[in-house]
Design an enzyme around this catalytic site. Structure first.
Site, mmCIF file in Angstrom:
data_model
loop_
_atom_site.group_PDB
_atom_site.id
_atom_site.type_symbol
_atom_site.label_atom_id
_atom_site.label_comp_id
_atom_site.label_asym_id
_atom_site.label_seq_id
_atom_site.Cartn_x
_atom_site.Cartn_y
_atom_site.Cartn_z
ATOM 1 N N ALA A 65 0.871 -1.171 0.000
ATOM 2 C CA ALA A 65 0.000 0.000 0.000
ATOM 3 C C ALA A 65 0.911 1.225 0.000
ATOM 4 O O ALA A 65 2.082 1.142 0.376
ATOM 5 C CB ALA A 65 -0.888 -0.015 1.231
ATOM 6 N N GLU A 131 4.737 -5.012 7.047
ATOM 7 C CA GLU A 131 4.047 -3.917 7.745
ATOM 8 C C GLU A 131 4.573 -3.695 9.152
ATOM 9 O O GLU A 131 4.609 -2.572 9.654
ATOM 10 C CB GLU A 131 2.538 -4.205 7.805
#
Ligand code: HXC
Length: 257
Positions: A65, A131
């Site tokens: 992302a 992440e």
């Protein structure tokens, strides 16, 4: 279809979506996810398309992302907007999806791969859910779909350390269907997608639903769903055609009916 961050094309009965944001290694921002959703909707509605390939560049399928777009978000915003929920459009696609992965498939990029049905990896592919290194955790299905794809121990290893795994490890672990030399990636993906798209659409879409049901339900319910779906296929002309063609030693002509 006029898009800015993806390119689309059709080869035979196969729709192609190529992520095209090279400056950011195809980082998935909201606009790009919106374009992917629109392209999938269009291919999903197109009766001539039997399968869709999702791919990136030689360097990156998608490096996650868009971290720069997300950095200043607050919790209330993410909650009220249901941040990342729009990505479900990929998982909701009913026609089979082939991921053709070269280079980085990280974070959200890896999570999109996990939403696809067949995963062809170049030997250059690198998968990971990093992440944890930037103060968050997978948020587009990674903690759930990776466990189901590779098991708990490997999923914990990847999610907790944020390390990358190479294509060979990803194939051994069950994340990837096949690994090919990078130069063969697109041809292999087209061949796989073509093989899928020449079958009866009723069959391929039913198979996708049944396999995915395995992730959602108990074994006995899943087996019942499979049997009833299998039985329903005997109401199709394509079942008659497929079996007649076998007996007559000719290629079947499926009409998606
Ligand atoms: C925004 C990104 C990006 C990302 C790369 N870029 N990944 N921009 N979001 N996820 C940008 C870089 O900032 C840089 O832009 C350009 O792409 C090239 O990247 P480099 O880092 O210079 O390339 P390289 O040194 O080859 O390293 C490649 C890499 C590294 C190892 C893939 O870029 C990297 O670690 N990227 C982040 C991977 C990651 O953490 N993904 C998970 C994201 S979180 P400039 O302008 O500087 O040249 C996620 C879910 C959480 O996916 C949801 C919240 C966002």
């Amino acid at each position: 279809m006029p898009f800015e961050l993806i390119r689309t094309k059709v080869i035979g009965r196969v729709g192609w979506i190529t992520l095209d944001r090279p400056d950011a290694l195809n980082a998935l921002n909201a606009a790009m996810v919106g374009e992917i959703a629109s392209a999938l909707a269009a291919f999903g509605a197109d009766p001539d398309i039997g399968c869709v390939v999702l791919t990136g560049s030689e360097r990156a399928f998608a490096a996650g992302a868009d971290i720069k777009e997300a950095g200043e978000r607050t919790y209330p915003e993410t909650f009220i907007e249901d941040f990342l929920a729009s990505w479900d459009a990929v998982a909701r696609m009913r026609k089979p999806l082939v991921a053709a992965v070269a280079g980085y498939a990280l974070g959200g990029g890896c999570e999109v791969v996990l939403m696809c049905d067949v995963v062809i990896a170049a030997d250059t592919a690198r998968f990971g859910l990093p992440e944890v290194k930037i103060g968050v955790m997978p948020g587009a299905g990674g903690t759930q779909r990776l466990v189901r794809a590779v098991g708990k121990a490997k999923a914990m290893d990847l999610c907790l350390t944020g390390r990358m795994m190479e294509a060979s490890e990803a194939e051994r672990s069950g994340l990837v269907s096949r690994v090919v030399p990078a130069s063969d990636l697109l041809a292999e993906a087209q061949a796989v997608a073509e093989a899928i798209s020449t079958k009866s659409r009723i069959n391929t879409m039913a198979i996708k639903e049944a396999v995915n049901r395995a992730f959602e339900t108990s074994l006995s319910e899943g087996l019942l769903f499979e049997r009833r779906t299998f039985q329903a296929l005997f109401a199709t002309l394509d079942q008659k055609e497929g079996m007649a063609a076998f007996a007559e030693k000719r290629a079947p002509q499926f009409r998606n009916k």
